[in-house]
Design an enzyme around this catalytic site. Structure first.
Site, PDB file in Angstrom:
ATOM      1  N   HIS A 160       0.839  -1.225   0.000  1.00  0.00           N
ATOM      2  CA  HIS A 160       0.000   0.000   0.000  1.00  0.00           C
ATOM      3  C   HIS A 160       0.863   1.260   0.000  1.00  0.00           C
ATOM      4  CE1 HIS A 160      -3.271  -2.768   1.195  1.00  0.00           C
ATOM      5  NE2 HIS A 160      -2.336  -3.308   1.957  1.00  0.00           N
ATOM      6  N   SER A 281      15.126  22.276 -15.468  1.00  0.00           N
ATOM      7  CA  SER A 281      13.972  23.100 -15.787  1.00  0.00           C
ATOM      8  C   SER A 281      14.464  24.412 -16.369  1.00  0.00           C
ATOM      9  CB  SER A 281      13.171  23.358 -14.505  1.00  0.00           C
ATOM     10  OG  SER A 281      12.393  24.531 -14.652  1.00  0.00           O
ATOM     11  N   LYS A 287      16.169  22.232 -10.305  1.00  0.00           N
ATOM     12  CA  LYS A 287      15.482  21.000 -10.652  1.00  0.00           C
ATOM     13  C   LYS A 287      16.354  19.985 -11.383  1.00  0.00           C
ATOM     14  CE  LYS A 287      11.514  20.345 -10.946  1.00  0.00           C
ATOM     15  NZ  LYS A 287      10.172  20.101 -10.504  1.00  0.00           N
ATOM     16  N   GLU A 294       9.564   9.146 -16.626  1.00  0.00           N
ATOM     17  CA  GLU A 294       8.249   9.694 -16.957  1.00  0.00           C
ATOM     18  C   GLU A 294       7.863   9.398 -18.402  1.00  0.00           C
ATOM     19  OE1 GLU A 294       7.712  13.769 -14.837  1.00  0.00           O
ATOM     20  OE2 GLU A 294       9.836  13.452 -15.164  1.00  0.00           O
TER      21      GLU A 294
END
Ligand code: ARG
Length: 470
Positions: A160, A281, A287, A294
């Site tokens: 979980h 970024s 970043k 992704e």
């Protein structure tokens, strides 16, 4: 009126083809990637016709040499692709006739584009499967090595997505390897079904020429001839199966990616991704984004799309060939390109994952992950498991209330709910003790992870995947 200009099937037509149809039906811009398989298939067919006495030896020689020259032309980028000739097959055949004359026009004897295209796709897919399996083999080898290096690294095991029990990072990596091993196995099983020859089925009914289907099958490296001619030209199960296997593979990559996105997040901080596989970024200088993970997660959807497209493509088709089938190639090629590109980049990136042991340990220690250890300890001291479960639950509640870990409670505090506990209880409350205790086949103890890595390496070696460098 003359027949449509340049068409290889123009004889019965009085009017020229509408340009809308020419554009609508052209596939050469995507099926030209089958050129090498198309040429090999044509050469095998021509040699077989020569053997059968249907073509003269001179014609066979001229056809085979002409096709070799066309292959060179295509590879040099000099081939005059013409969308008005529809597809790769007619582009090559028209060019052959332009180069060698009448012998070129005899090549299509006893054959149809229907068995031709089915042959081409099977040859192409067979090679692509071999390539993909080899890349996956390299990736698995990298994961096994990394798992061995991280065999002792304490790592959070989740259910979980809540810290459940401590494991080792190497154990987690071998779970990834196990998923990919099944993908390789599945693709290997599929390869056997792909590797059967439709050639000789002609348009649908077979041919009245004395074709030797066994000969062409053998020359093209097929394991067998497809028995029924109607089935041979119309079956696309193998393409659907590839997309299904590719979907499973991408689903695995997507799950791995999701974990990487979490682990690399500074709030977890358990893994550092190599800079070479991250981007920054344009506005936020701090970043470092996990783009590969992704993108892989995102590309999974297009592979599922290819599977749905092919299932839907086939569902309403009567036997045998229908032009619908031309729509099989783009989804199949896209699934192939997507899985291969994803496997390659994962093979380059995953072996470079840098685990951050302190962060992994910190995460593993959160959420009372040794509670099960405490329960098992009490059971060994004669407490029935259900009672032990209850006692430990209360002990955890006490620790939560005090804001400490189980190992930070005093023996008196533990005994308040678990009277059978003794001084030695603290040994089972450590993370190292918990993982070392899972000392059986498939368990997360460091020694078991090393043994499992050895077995995984043996299995991989036995699969005999062609080594590849990308
Ligand atoms: N380009 C076609 C395909 O991919 C080749 C077969 C065409 N056959 C036909 N009878 N029109 O399916």
């Amino acid at each position: 009126m003359s027949s449509p200009r340049g068409k290889l099937w123009g004889g019965r037509f009085a009017e020229a083809t509408d340009t809308l149809l020419e554009v609508y039906s052209a596939s050469e811009h995507y099926d030209r990637r089958l050129y090498a398989q198309d040429i090999r298939g044509s050469q095998a067919h021509a040699r077989m016709l020569g053997q059968a006495g249907v073509l003269s030896a001179e014609d066979v020689t001229a056809i085979c040499a002409g096709l070799d020259a066309i292959r060179a032309e295509i590879e040099a980028g000099d081939f005059p692709w013409d969308p008005a000739l529809e597809d790769v097959h007619m582009n090559i055949e028209a060019r052959l006739t332009a180069r060698i004359g009448d012998a070129g026009k005899r090549l299509h004897t006893g054959r149809s584009r229907n068995d031709q295209v089915a042959t081409d796709i099977r040859l192409y897919l067979r090679e692509a499967i071999d390539h993909l399996r080899a890349v996956l083999g390299g990736l698995r080898a990298g994961l096994i090595d990394l798992a061995e290096r991280e065999a002792e690294t304490i790592f959070p095991g989740y259910t979980h997505l809540q810290s459940a029990q401590p494991v080792t990072a190497g154990h987690h990596l071998l779970a990834w390897e196990a998923m990919l091993a099944r993908d390789c196995e599945r693709l290997g099983e599929l390869r056997a079904r792909v590797n059967r020859s439709p050639l000789g089925a002609a348009a649908l009914a077979g041919t009245s020429y004395p074709v030797d289907r066994e000969m062409t099958a053998k020359e093209l490296g097929f394991d067998a001839v497809i028995d029924n001619s109607l089935d041979a030209v119309s079956d696309r199960d193998f393409a659907i199966e590839f997309c299904a296997d590719a979907s499973l593979l991408m689903m695995h990559f997507s799950r791995i990616s999701e974990e990487l996105v979490l682990w690399a997040n500074p709030q977890f901080g358990m893994v550092r991704l190599p800079d070479a596989f991250c981007t920054g970024s344009s506005i936020m200088p701090q970043k470092k984004n996990p783009d590969v993970a992704e993108l892989a997660r995102g590309k999974t959807g297009r592979t599922y799309g290819a599977l749905m497209a092919l299932l839907t493509l086939m569902k309403g088709q009567p036997l045998a060939y229908n032009r619908d089938n031309q729509e099989d190639k783009e989804p199949l090629f896209d699934a192939l390109d997507t899985t291969l590109a994803t496997a390659k980049i994962m093979a380059a990136m995953l072996p470079q994952l840098a685990f951050v042991p302190e962060a992994c340990r910190r995460a593993a220690s959160q959420g009372y992950p040794t509670a099960t250890e405490l329960a098992d300890y009490l059971v060994r001291r004669g407490v029935p498991f259900r009672d032990a479960h209850e006692q430990v639950g209360k002990t955890v509640a006490l620790a939560v209330e005090r804001g400490v870990d189980l190992a930070e409670l005093s023996l008196d505090e533990i005994r308040r709910n678990a009277p059978k506990a003794d001084e030695d209880v603290f040994a089972v409350l450590t993370l190292e003790g918990a993982v070392a205790a899972r000392d059986h086949i498939g368990g997360c103890a460091p020694a078991q992870v090393r043994a499992a890595a050895g077995r995984a390496r043996d299995r991989l070696a036995a699969e005999n995947l062609e080594p590849t460098h990308g």
